[in-house]
Design a protein around this motif. Sequence first.
Motif, PDB file in Angstrom:
ATOM      1  N   LEU A  35       0.831  -1.214   0.000  1.00  0.00           N
ATOM      2  CA  LEU A  35       0.000   0.000   0.000  1.00  0.00           C
ATOM      3  C   LEU A  35       0.862   1.258   0.000  1.00  0.00           C
ATOM      4  CD1 LEU A  35      -3.000  -0.589   2.453  1.00  0.00           C
ATOM      5  CD2 LEU A  35      -3.119  -0.023   0.019  1.00  0.00           C
ATOM      6  N   GLN A  36       1.922   1.241   0.794  1.00  0.00           N
ATOM      7  CA  GLN A  36       2.820   2.392   0.854  1.00  0.00           C
ATOM      8  C   GLN A  36       3.451   2.658  -0.505  1.00  0.00           C
ATOM      9  OE1 GLN A  36       6.446   1.833   3.045  1.00  0.00           O
ATOM     10  NE2 GLN A  36       6.751   4.022   3.388  1.00  0.00           N
ATOM     11  N   ARG A  37       3.967   1.632  -1.166  1.00  0.00           N
ATOM     12  CA  ARG A  37       4.611   1.804  -2.468  1.00  0.00           C
ATOM     13  C   ARG A  37       3.619   2.301  -3.524  1.00  0.00           C
ATOM     14  NH1 ARG A  37       7.001  -3.274  -1.193  1.00  0.00           N
ATOM     15  NH2 ARG A  37       5.655  -4.313  -2.731  1.00  0.00           N
ATOM     16  N   LYS A  38       2.436   1.718  -3.530  1.00  0.00           N
ATOM     17  CA  LYS A  38       1.413   2.125  -4.498  1.00  0.00           C
ATOM     18  C   LYS A  38       1.004   3.576  -4.277  1.00  0.00           C
ATOM     19  CE  LYS A  38       0.582  -1.965  -6.539  1.00  0.00           C
ATOM     20  NZ  LYS A  38       0.659  -2.208  -8.001  1.00  0.00           N
ATOM     21  N   THR A  40       4.661   5.722   5.642  1.00  0.00           N
ATOM     22  CA  THR A  40       5.111   4.585   6.446  1.00  0.00           C
ATOM     23  C   THR A  40       4.147   3.417   6.280  1.00  0.00           C
ATOM     24  OG1 THR A  40       5.478   3.777   8.704  1.00  0.00           O
ATOM     25  CG2 THR A  40       3.906   5.581   8.432  1.00  0.00           C
ATOM     26  N   PRO A  41       4.646   2.190   6.293  1.00  0.00           N
ATOM     27  CA  PRO A  41       3.734   1.042   6.247  1.00  0.00           C
ATOM     28  C   PRO A  41       3.102   0.748   7.608  1.00  0.00           C
ATOM     29  CG  PRO A  41       6.001   0.283   6.329  1.00  0.00           C
ATOM     30  CD  PRO A  41       6.063   1.779   6.219  1.00  0.00           C
ATOM     31  N   ASN A  42       3.694   1.271   8.670  1.00  0.00           N
ATOM     32  CA  ASN A  42       3.202   1.009  10.031  1.00  0.00           C
ATOM     33  C   ASN A  42       2.127   2.024  10.393  1.00  0.00           C
ATOM     34  OD1 ASN A  42       5.104  -1.096  10.324  1.00  0.00           O
ATOM     35  ND2 ASN A  42       6.667   0.381  10.936  1.00  0.00           N
ATOM     36  N   LEU A  43       1.005   1.922   9.679  1.00  0.00           N
ATOM     37  CA  LEU A  43      -0.020   2.948   9.807  1.00  0.00           C
ATOM     38  C   LEU A  43      -1.411   2.345   9.703  1.00  0.00           C
ATOM     39  CD1 LEU A  43      -0.570   6.095   9.839  1.00  0.00           C
ATOM     40  CD2 LEU A  43      -0.683   5.927   7.346  1.00  0.00           C
ATOM     41  N   ILE A  44      -2.286   2.749  10.618  1.00  0.00           N
ATOM     42  CA  ILE A  44      -3.710   2.465  10.481  1.00  0.00           C
ATOM     43  C   ILE A  44      -4.438   3.800  10.466  1.00  0.00           C
ATOM     44  CG2 ILE A  44      -3.661   0.162  11.501  1.00  0.00           C
ATOM     45  CD1 ILE A  44      -4.573   1.387  14.125  1.00  0.00           C
TER      46      ILE A  44
END
Length: 241
Positions: free
Chosen positions: A53-56, A102-106
């Motif tokens: 999701l982060q990369r996209k 960041t990928p560490n995200l909600i």
Amino acid sequence: MKRIIYIVRQSLYTIFSFCYFLVLALDMTIRGFLIITCGGATDENKRRYHRILQRKSRFVINHVPGTTFSFSNPHNESFGKPSVIICNHQSHLDLMAVMMLTPNLIILTKDWVWRNPFYGLVIRYADYFPISDTEAMTDNIRKMVMKGYSVMIFPEGTRSADCHIQRFHRGAFYLAEQLQLDILPLFIDGFGKVLPKTSFHLHPGHMSLEVMPRVGYDEIKAIGYREMAKKMHRIYVKKET
């Protein structure tokens, strides 16, 4: 003639972007099914999904047709320490800009976003929570924070039609106080001009995202979440002038 060329060009940009978004939503839904439904909802598979999701999101924000984008992180924020991330809200594009960090995200979403037929499954695969179920939401967020995730909230609650800062709701600041988290403010500019709230038509322009200084939990505790909401609102209003 120039006006006609402009309208045709931007209409094509808009159609292309909308189609790309639908393909992206379908792609992430299929990936979610393969990675999480078939592979198992393990912490590692969830993080893998978040990294995709982060990369996209980064790709989308840097390739919106007819626009430019700049990112500023003057304090070298690493996003490694869990926090409550807040941001002003102008456009549907804002979410992508935050997700690229960041990928560490909600992210806390409105109910209609969580149930959206186009990308609702993506939202659920990513463990983004509907903001209406406060008690269950807080428990779920606490569990995700313990795994190293930050939680993101738009304190205005809705997009600004004229790009000016609206009043801040206190929920984000209450959550930071309850979970003993820092507040990490982001400031966006130009997103509401590229894709205004009152329009589905893309416009040319420049978008920017700035990471502002982190506010420690000790400061929130010292003045209380109500005063912190007012203080942060004043900072944002001053920032936009």
